[in-house]
Motif scaffolding. Structure first.
Motif, short mmCIF file in Angstrom:
data_model
loop_
_atom_site.label_atom_id
_atom_site.label_comp_id
_atom_site.label_asym_id
_atom_site.label_seq_id
_atom_site.Cartn_x
_atom_site.Cartn_y
_atom_site.Cartn_z
N UNK A 71 22.53 46.54 48.21
CA UNK A 71 22.30 45.11 48.20
C UNK A 71 20.80 44.85 48.11
N UNK A 72 20.44 43.85 47.32
CA UNK A 72 19.05 43.46 47.15
C UNK A 72 18.95 41.98 47.53
N UNK A 73 18.14 41.68 48.53
CA UNK A 73 17.91 40.30 48.95
C UNK A 73 16.48 39.93 48.58
N UNK A 74 16.31 38.77 47.91
CA UNK A 74 15.02 38.40 47.35
C UNK A 74 14.70 36.94 47.67
N UNK A 75 13.44 36.69 48.01
CA UNK A 75 12.90 35.34 48.12
C UNK A 75 11.66 35.30 47.24
N UNK A 76 11.61 34.35 46.31
CA UNK A 76 10.49 34.23 45.37
C UNK A 76 9.94 32.81 45.39
N UNK A 77 8.62 32.69 45.50
CA UNK A 77 7.93 31.40 45.38
C UNK A 77 7.10 31.47 44.09
N UNK A 78 7.54 30.84 43.12
CA UNK A 78 8.48 29.76 42.98
C UNK A 78 9.79 30.15 42.30
N UNK A 79 9.74 31.08 41.34
CA UNK A 79 10.96 31.45 40.63
C UNK A 79 10.83 32.86 40.10
N UNK A 80 11.96 33.41 39.65
CA UNK A 80 11.90 34.75 39.09
C UNK A 80 13.26 35.32 38.77
N UNK A 81 13.23 36.55 38.28
CA UNK A 81 14.45 37.27 37.88
C UNK A 81 14.43 38.63 38.55
N UNK A 82 15.62 39.10 38.96
CA UNK A 82 15.74 40.40 39.62
C UNK A 82 16.61 41.30 38.76
N UNK A 83 16.13 42.53 38.55
CA UNK A 83 16.81 43.50 37.70
C UNK A 83 17.17 44.74 38.51
N UNK A 84 18.26 45.37 38.14
CA UNK A 84 18.68 46.65 38.69
C UNK A 84 18.89 47.60 37.52
N UNK A 85 18.12 48.68 37.48
CA UNK A 85 18.24 49.68 36.42
C UNK A 85 18.20 49.05 35.03
N UNK A 131 15.19 29.77 49.66
CA UNK A 131 16.52 30.36 49.75
C UNK A 131 16.49 31.85 49.42
N UNK A 132 17.29 32.62 50.14
CA UNK A 132 17.42 34.05 49.86
C UNK A 132 18.56 34.24 48.87
N UNK A 133 18.28 34.98 47.80
CA UNK A 133 19.31 35.35 46.82
C UNK A 133 19.64 36.81 47.06
#
Length: 114
Positions: free
Chosen positions: A1-15, A27-29
């Motif tokens: 599991x990957x939990x992310x908080x970004x100010x202000x926005x972004x994208x999260x990648x796995x492999x 908010x935590x995604x």
């Protein structure tokens, strides 16, 4: 599991694959990541919306926690995470495959002080 908080926005990648986008700094995604050959490469593209030409007008941030299948927990920190800082690389973009599992980040600096 990957939990992310970004100010202000972004994208999260796995492999190298997009897991999801974040656009609310308060908010935590949380995303699920599937291993490739028992490896997990987490890449996060964070964008601070308050950056002004020539100076920084606001403070951005990124925090992530990764919980591996074996229960090991990792957090973003200056010792284990590397960064490509757009502010320090004006008029250029990160390599097109920067989030791929086989990307060589050896020329990237530690995230401390960015």
């Amino acid at each position: 599991m990957v939990s992310v908080v970004i100010d202000n926005s972004g994208s999260t990648y796995c492999n190298g694959k997009l897991m999801g986008n974040s656009n609310a700094w308060n908010l935590v995604d949380t995303f699920s990541c599937v291993a490739v050959n028992n490896d997990y490469v987490i890449a996060i593209d964070a964008i601070d919306g308050e950056i002004c030409p020539g100076s920084i007008c606001g403070v951005g941030g990124l925090m992530a926690t990764i919980v591996a299948d074996n229960g090991e927990t990792l957090h973003t920190n200056a010792q284990q995470w590397k960064c490509w800082n757009a502010e320090g690389n004006r008029d250029s973009a990160p390599p097109g495959n920067w989030m791929a599992i086989d990307f060589d980040d050896s020329s990237w600096c530690a995230c401390a002080g960015l």
